[in-house]
Scaffold this motif. Structure first.
Motif, PDB file in Angstrom:
ATOM      1  N   GLY A 100       0.820  -1.196   0.000  1.00  0.00           N
ATOM      2  CA  GLY A 100       0.000   0.000   0.000  1.00  0.00           C
ATOM      3  C   GLY A 100       0.855   1.247   0.000  1.00  0.00           C
ATOM      4  N   MET A 101       0.249   2.387   0.327  1.00  0.00           N
ATOM      5  CA  MET A 101       0.993   3.637   0.405  1.00  0.00           C
ATOM      6  C   MET A 101       1.845   3.649   1.664  1.00  0.00           C
ATOM      7  N   GLN A 130       2.439   0.536   4.629  1.00  0.00           N
ATOM      8  CA  GLN A 130       1.214  -0.256   4.699  1.00  0.00           C
ATOM      9  C   GLN A 130       1.324  -1.417   3.715  1.00  0.00           C
ATOM     10  N   TYR A 131       1.044  -2.615   4.196  1.00  0.00           N
ATOM     11  CA  TYR A 131       1.145  -3.771   3.322  1.00  0.00           C
ATOM     12  C   TYR A 131       0.393  -4.951   3.929  1.00  0.00           C
ATOM     13  N   VAL A 132       0.136  -5.937   3.075  1.00  0.00           N
ATOM     14  CA  VAL A 132      -0.462  -7.202   3.492  1.00  0.00           C
ATOM     15  C   VAL A 132       0.432  -8.319   2.969  1.00  0.00           C
ATOM     16  N   GLN A 133       0.778  -9.244   3.843  1.00  0.00           N
ATOM     17  CA  GLN A 133       1.590 -10.396   3.464  1.00  0.00           C
ATOM     18  C   GLN A 133       0.800 -11.676   3.749  1.00  0.00           C
ATOM     19  N   HIS A 190      -0.454  -4.899   8.020  1.00  0.00           N
ATOM     20  CA  HIS A 190       0.353  -3.917   8.732  1.00  0.00           C
ATOM     21  C   HIS A 190       0.003  -2.503   8.281  1.00  0.00           C
ATOM     22  N   SER A 191      -0.160  -1.606   9.260  1.00  0.00           N
ATOM     23  CA  SER A 191      -0.382  -0.197   8.953  1.00  0.00           C
ATOM     24  C   SER A 191      -0.133   0.625  10.205  1.00  0.00           C
ATOM     25  N   GLY A 192       0.668   1.677  10.043  1.00  0.00           N
ATOM     26  CA  GLY A 192       0.901   2.575  11.171  1.00  0.00           C
ATOM     27  C   GLY A 192       1.535   1.912  12.368  1.00  0.00           C
ATOM     28  N   GLY A 193       2.356   0.904  12.144  1.00  0.00           N
ATOM     29  CA  GLY A 193       3.021   0.220  13.252  1.00  0.00           C
ATOM     30  C   GLY A 193       2.151  -0.786  13.963  1.00  0.00           C
TER      31      GLY A 193
END
Length: 516
Positions: free
Chosen positions: A333-334, A337-340, A358-361
């Motif tokens: 993502g931006m 931010q990501y998905v695994q 995961h986003s923003g820690g």
């Protein structure tokens, strides 16, 4: 003035010139009497030189007379009329006579077949000197020990003619032959016709194949040079290109370019109807040079009925537990931010499909386990659907049907509202909410007249509609015996009380009424 003296026998000739003139401008004349000469000497400085008419002298002090000069001139003129002498050797003699062999005696070639050593070649007879088509020679004869050096035409339809000139009955031939002392031939034959040229060699009587010359007017075919034809074919070797754009394919108005630069390899496209132009901004496929990473920059479709397989198991140990993890896909993502997604085996316990979001820690870890269960881990591991219902990690459920509140709160409130009870001394009542209606049960203690009369017993709380049932129990222990069976008048229209019909000594009763 100067004076030279030239003597020839008894004749002495003096030459006088002015000392101020260059010797080339001197003038010859006959001196006057001796007395006048001496008088001249007293006026001008003079130089004397002796004259000579000899033509073979090597003196550097004598002056040549006109006679000597003429004798030399006559001798030179006579050289044109001298007869050149001949000798039978092959080296010049001491007099410089020209060497000629038996050719000087008219030993000339009589025909093409004349192989006599020492004969002189003649036009029309000698090989290649003015030979006409009627004297065509077989190629086999030209390369034999009877061959000649020169130009001619081959015999018609000569079997030894090169195949690339087979369209012509006869071809031009330049034959060059050398024979060694043993009689073996070494030959270079050059063949030509209509702009095509070829050659072959004979090495010690061994005939080599014909080779064709190629030039701008006779270009070779791909097959002749071992090249790949424009119409296509098969190559067994490697193709190397130092151009960044190595290959371009053109179809349907588009061009596809295989390109490689210092960073990677690309499959690039041109715009429509610009197949020979530069590539556009599409980056469908990129392979990095440094690590081989593949980047797909366009929609990706797999049109196959089989599974897409991803291998590569990473094994690690955490807190004494062994895990086998196969990484799947990362959706970026931006920013941070990501998905695994990955498959995770907890050795000896379970296997699961797991995601890291995961986003923003903050990370969430949902997973489907091989026993069919759904497991959630993270800061707030809940399940939510699009209708707004939320399943919380403590077991509570929150949704619109519970009034937007937690299910536990709703049930607590509903249980509380399913019935009410009130007890005041001997009077009591109970409300029960059932199927959208309210059932009211109430009762108490009442004392009425000690006579045979009808008394009104009021309800503790009115019922919304009407009474359904009334029960009465006499308190006979305190009253003695009863004279009547207690009765209740009709309950059809009563919702605030009921009429109690009794006899004397039936004045204390316990009652219970049911209404809705």
């Amino acid at each position: 003035m100067g004076v030279e003296r030239c003597c020839s026998g008894t004749l002495t000739t003096w030459t006088l010139w002015n000392a101020r003139e260059r010797p080339a401008k001197r003038k010859d004349f006959v001196l006057p009497p001796l007395a006048k000469v001496f008088r001249w000497f007293s006026v001008y400085p003079v130089y004397l030189a002796e004259l000579s008419s000899a033509t073979n002298s090597t003196s550097e002090t004598l002056a040549a007379t006109p006679k000597a000069v003429k004798a030399v001139q006559d001798a030179v003129s006579a050289l044109d009329k001298l007869t050149v002498k001949t000798v039978n050797t092959h080296k010049p003699d001491t007099a410089g006579n020209v060497k000629l062999g038996t050719a000087a005696d008219a030993d000339v070639q009589t025909s093409v077949a004349d192989l006599t050593v020492g004969h002189v070649l003649t036009v029309g007879k000698a090989f290649g000197l003015g030979l006409v088509r009627t004297d065509q020679t077989a190629l086999s004869l030209m390369r034999s020990t009877s061959g000649y050096t020169g130009f001619t035409w081959s015999a018609n339809n000569d079997p030894e003619a090169p195949s690339f000139l087979s369209a012509h009955a006869s071809i031009g031939i330049q034959n060059q032959i050398w024979k060694d002392s043993s009689g073996q031939s070494y030959v270079l034959q050059t063949a030509w016709r209509d702009g095509k040229i070829g050659f072959r060699t004979v090495e010690a009587n061994t005939v080599g194949p014909w080779c064709e010359y190629f030039h701008t007017k006779n270009l070779p075919t791909a097959t002749q040079t071992g090249a790949l034809p424009l119409t296509g074919g098969t190559m067994a070797g490697e193709i190397k290109s130092t151009s960044a754009n190595a290959v371009r394919m053109i179809q349907g108005g588009y061009g596809v370019i295989l390109r490689m630069d210092a960073n990677g390899f690309y499959i690039l496209q041109t715009n429509k109807d610009d197949s020979n132009g530069n590539y556009n901004g599409n980056r469908s496929l990129t392979i990095a040079n440094n690590n081989g990473a593949v980047t797909i920059g366009a929609p990706f479709t797999v049109n196959d009925g089989d599974f897409i397989r991803k291998d590569g198991v990473n094994t690690y140990v955490d807190s004494g537990i062994t895990y086998h993890q196969t990484n799947g896909v990362t959706l970026q993502g931006m920013g941070d931010q990501y998905v695994q997604s990955y498959a995770l085996e907890t050795v000896g316990q379970r296997f699961a499909l797991r995601w890291r979001i995961h986003s923003g820690g903050v990370d969430g870890w949902p997973e489907f386990r091989n026993d069919g269960s759904l497991y959630l881990a993270g800061n707030w591991p809940v399940i939510q659907n699009s209708a707004g219902t939320t399943w919380h990690s403590d077991g509570n459920i929150q949704g619109a049907c519970w009034g937007g509140d937690y299910l536990s709160n709703y049930l607590h409130s509903a249980i509380l509202n399913i019935g009410q009870i009130s007890v005041s001394g001997t009077q009591w009542w109970v409300k029960m909410n059932v199927n959208g209606g309210t059932l009211i049960v109430q009762g108490g203690y009442a004392e009425v007249q000690d006579a045979e009369v009808t008394d009104r017993i009021p309800l503790n709380i009115a019922v919304p509609n009407r009474l359904l049932h009334v029960s009465i129990t006499n308190r006979n222990f305190a009253q003695g015996y009863a004279t009547y069976n207690p009765q209740v008048s009709t309950l059809t229209d009563d919702n605030t009380g009921f009429n109690f019909v009794h006899g004397k000594k039936e004045r204390m009763i316990y009652w219970m009424a049911v209404g809705y």
